[in-house]
Design a protein around this motif. Sequence first.
Motif, PDB file in Angstrom:
ATOM      1  N   HIS A 226       0.856  -1.193   0.000  1.00  0.00           N
ATOM      2  CA  HIS A 226       0.000   0.000   0.000  1.00  0.00           C
ATOM      3  C   HIS A 226       0.889   1.239   0.000  1.00  0.00           C
ATOM      4  O   HIS A 226       2.111   1.126   0.157  1.00  0.00           O
ATOM      5  CB  HIS A 226      -0.981  -0.003   1.190  1.00  0.00           C
ATOM      6  N   SER A 228       0.589   3.548   2.172  1.00  0.00           N
ATOM      7  CA  SER A 228       0.617   4.059   3.551  1.00  0.00           C
ATOM      8  C   SER A 228       2.028   4.244   4.130  1.00  0.00           C
ATOM      9  O   SER A 228       2.229   5.154   4.941  1.00  0.00           O
ATOM     10  CB  SER A 228      -0.213   3.157   4.464  1.00  0.00           C
ATOM     11  N   GLN A 231       3.301   7.675   4.446  1.00  0.00           N
ATOM     12  CA  GLN A 231       2.856   8.523   5.567  1.00  0.00           C
ATOM     13  C   GLN A 231       4.007   8.689   6.557  1.00  0.00           C
ATOM     14  O   GLN A 231       4.338   9.803   6.968  1.00  0.00           O
ATOM     15  CB  GLN A 231       1.694   7.859   6.333  1.00  0.00           C
ATOM     16  N   ARG A 252       0.377  -6.920  -4.503  1.00  0.00           N
ATOM     17  CA  ARG A 252      -0.160  -7.916  -3.572  1.00  0.00           C
ATOM     18  C   ARG A 252      -0.031  -9.288  -4.197  1.00  0.00           C
ATOM     19  O   ARG A 252      -0.059  -9.417  -5.432  1.00  0.00           O
ATOM     20  CB  ARG A 252      -1.649  -7.673  -3.293  1.00  0.00           C
ATOM     21  N   GLN A 266      -2.606   3.143  -6.031  1.00  0.00           N
ATOM     22  CA  GLN A 266      -3.346   3.718  -4.904  1.00  0.00           C
ATOM     23  C   GLN A 266      -3.058   5.212  -4.796  1.00  0.00           C
ATOM     24  O   GLN A 266      -2.047   5.699  -5.298  1.00  0.00           O
ATOM     25  CB  GLN A 266      -2.908   3.078  -3.582  1.00  0.00           C
ATOM     26  N   GLU A 268      -2.970   7.752  -1.445  1.00  0.00           N
ATOM     27  CA  GLU A 268      -3.045   7.850  -0.003  1.00  0.00           C
ATOM     28  C   GLU A 268      -3.246   9.320   0.339  1.00  0.00           C
ATOM     29  O   GLU A 268      -2.789  10.192  -0.390  1.00  0.00           O
ATOM     30  CB  GLU A 268      -1.675   7.396   0.529  1.00  0.00           C
ATOM     31  N   PHE A 308      -3.602   0.999  11.422  1.00  0.00           N
ATOM     32  CA  PHE A 308      -2.982   2.320  11.570  1.00  0.00           C
ATOM     33  C   PHE A 308      -3.975   3.450  11.753  1.00  0.00           C
ATOM     34  O   PHE A 308      -3.594   4.619  11.783  1.00  0.00           O
ATOM     35  CB  PHE A 308      -2.066   2.600  10.367  1.00  0.00           C
ATOM     36  N   THR A 309      -5.277   3.134  11.840  1.00  0.00           N
ATOM     37  CA  THR A 309      -6.262   4.180  12.130  1.00  0.00           C
ATOM     38  C   THR A 309      -7.195   3.701  13.239  1.00  0.00           C
ATOM     39  O   THR A 309      -7.465   2.505  13.370  1.00  0.00           O
ATOM     40  CB  THR A 309      -7.098   4.532  10.880  1.00  0.00           C
ATOM     41  N   GLY A 346     -10.702   3.281   2.132  1.00  0.00           N
ATOM     42  CA  GLY A 346     -10.580   3.074   3.569  1.00  0.00           C
ATOM     43  C   GLY A 346     -10.024   4.338   4.187  1.00  0.00           C
ATOM     44  O   GLY A 346      -9.247   5.057   3.556  1.00  0.00           O
ATOM     45  N   CYS A 347     -10.424   4.613   5.432  1.00  0.00           N
ATOM     46  CA  CYS A 347      -9.956   5.849   6.055  1.00  0.00           C
ATOM     47  C   CYS A 347     -10.063   5.757   7.569  1.00  0.00           C
ATOM     48  O   CYS A 347     -10.539   4.753   8.109  1.00  0.00           O
ATOM     49  CB  CYS A 347     -10.769   7.035   5.544  1.00  0.00           C
ATOM     50  N   ALA A 372      -6.400   9.935   7.793  1.00  0.00           N
ATOM     51  CA  ALA A 372      -5.722   9.345   6.634  1.00  0.00           C
ATOM     52  C   ALA A 372      -6.752   8.595   5.814  1.00  0.00           C
ATOM     53  O   ALA A 372      -7.819   8.218   6.319  1.00  0.00           O
ATOM     54  CB  ALA A 372      -4.617   8.401   7.086  1.00  0.00           C
ATOM     55  N   PHE A 373      -6.445   8.412   4.548  1.00  0.00           N
ATOM     56  CA  PHE A 373      -7.320   7.601   3.706  1.00  0.00           C
ATOM     57  C   PHE A 373      -6.489   6.984   2.594  1.00  0.00           C
ATOM     58  O   PHE A 373      -5.377   7.442   2.304  1.00  0.00           O
ATOM     59  CB  PHE A 373      -8.461   8.443   3.116  1.00  0.00           C
ATOM     60  N   GLY A 374      -7.011   5.909   2.009  1.00  0.00           N
ATOM     61  CA  GLY A 374      -6.302   5.271   0.896  1.00  0.00           C
ATOM     62  C   GLY A 374      -7.316   4.685  -0.068  1.00  0.00           C
ATOM     63  O   GLY A 374      -8.260   4.017   0.348  1.00  0.00           O
TER      64      GLY A 374
HETATM   65  N1  DAH Z   1      -3.631   1.014   3.193  1.00  0.00           N
HETATM   66  C1  DAH Z   1      -4.998   0.517   3.137  1.00  0.00           C
HETATM   67  C2  DAH Z   1      -5.078  -0.630   2.118  1.00  0.00           C
HETATM   68  O1  DAH Z   1      -4.282  -0.673   1.227  1.00  0.00           O
HETATM   69  C3  DAH Z   1      -5.950   1.594   2.730  1.00  0.00           C
HETATM   70  C4  DAH Z   1      -6.086   2.611   3.807  1.00  0.00           C
HETATM   71  C5  DAH Z   1      -7.054   2.483   4.755  1.00  0.00           C
HETATM   72  C6  DAH Z   1      -5.236   3.702   3.866  1.00  0.00           C
HETATM   73  C7  DAH Z   1      -7.188   3.402   5.769  1.00  0.00           C
HETATM   74  C8  DAH Z   1      -5.353   4.643   4.860  1.00  0.00           C
HETATM   75  C9  DAH Z   1      -6.353   4.472   5.819  1.00  0.00           C
HETATM   76  O2  DAH Z   1      -4.553   5.699   4.965  1.00  0.00           O
HETATM   77  O3  DAH Z   1      -6.478   5.397   6.806  1.00  0.00           O
HETATM   78  O4  DAH Z   1      -5.929  -1.446   2.204  1.00  0.00           O
END
Ligand code: DAH
Length: 405
Positions: A226, A228, A231, A252, A266, A268, A308-309, A346-347, A372-374
């Motif tokens: 990912h 992430s 970050q 993956r 992705q 982020e 991580f969240t 996701g966030c 955060a979100f991705g």
């Molecule tokens: N890294 C997660 C994934 O690849 C996606 C994600 C979810 C990123 C929540 C974020 C987050 O920054 O807060 O499935």
Amino acid sequence: MAYTVPKLTDYSAAALERASAELLAALEQDVRKLLFDDSKRTLSHDAEWKLRWEEWKNFRDKWIARKSGVLTQINDVWLKGAPKEGKRAAGQLVNELRKKVEEEVARSEGTLANWEADDQRASPGQSFASMDDALRALQSVDISLPGIRRPIGAEHPVIKTRNEIVGVFERLGYSVAEGPVVETDYYNFEALNFPPNHPARDTQDTLFIAGQQSKPQRERLLLRTHTSPVQIRTMEKMRPPIRIVIPGTVHRNDPPDASHSPMFHQIEGLAVDTNITFGDLKGTLDHAMKALFGSSVRTHFRPSFFPFTEPSAELYVTCFICGGSGKRGSDPCRPCKQTGWIEVLGCGMVDPNVFEFVKDNGYDPKNVSGFAFGMGVDRLALLKYGVDDIQLFFQGDVRFLQQFG
Ligand code: DAH
């Protein structure tokens, strides 16, 4: 590639022009090879010219030999094979091409003969000034040849979608950050609160670089699963407040099918400041979805889990195919599986455990908070363009890609 005379089924002006351009391009290539191949200059005069004349004879025969030269072939295939309405145009074209080919054969013979007569080299490999001049003069453009049509490229649909999403956040004041695709276990997992051997790691199986058993686990290299980890990398370099988006490729261990690819894209997002709340997260993402999918789209957050969240959520938008009804006419809507909602990302609020890893750079969880979100770009591109197989994005089939030009 060797040129072969194609069969013509279409005798329209455009098709004839295309066939003629291909033939002339092949002719030009042959002439260039004949005249500009310098590799033989290291031979003695006699050896070089013996070779050059052999090549020229082959060239001549390929194009104008009575029995099966290209000219004979186009006469047989294009002209004799033409339907009644196409005969006239095909006849004209074959005549023009015959003239052009015969000219080139004669011209190249003359050029070579002049060079040979001029070539007074004392020893093999010695440069011969007038031949160099002649080569240079010939290498300038022959403006009588038709141009080669080069199609104008277009943005790949995934890259186009990525740029649109990044653009929405840039206009909100976010900057763009990037990080490595080959990542350490520490950044991809540990610093994101996936402890060693924690089962949450199973959700993101990946490809590991071989032969690293002697290294401590946190230093071992893998293909990031990912975006992430960037970050953490960004927070190590920049003190708060920060607002960044991070586009990139991830990997993956998923076998390819219509909705999975072992490599995908992705984006982020990360915002850290004093007093950032879940309300900020909701407002920001609601705005972003409306900017991307149109102002009538509604958003919906459902509880979820990411290491991580905390809390974590999945964001859904009203299906932009069926408008949220779950139906298309009397048929069920497939993209949203009849629910009227589509999951897009996701966030969550950055887990204090994550801030602990970068505490010394101003991220003490007592003083700052963040969200955060991705999101998966390829999936959004599939939905946006109504494409039903993610593999189409990576096969490089021009017939598919052209549709986005
Ligand atoms: N890294 C997660 C994934 O690849 C996606 C994600 C979810 C990123 C929540 C974020 C987050 O920054 O807060 O499935």
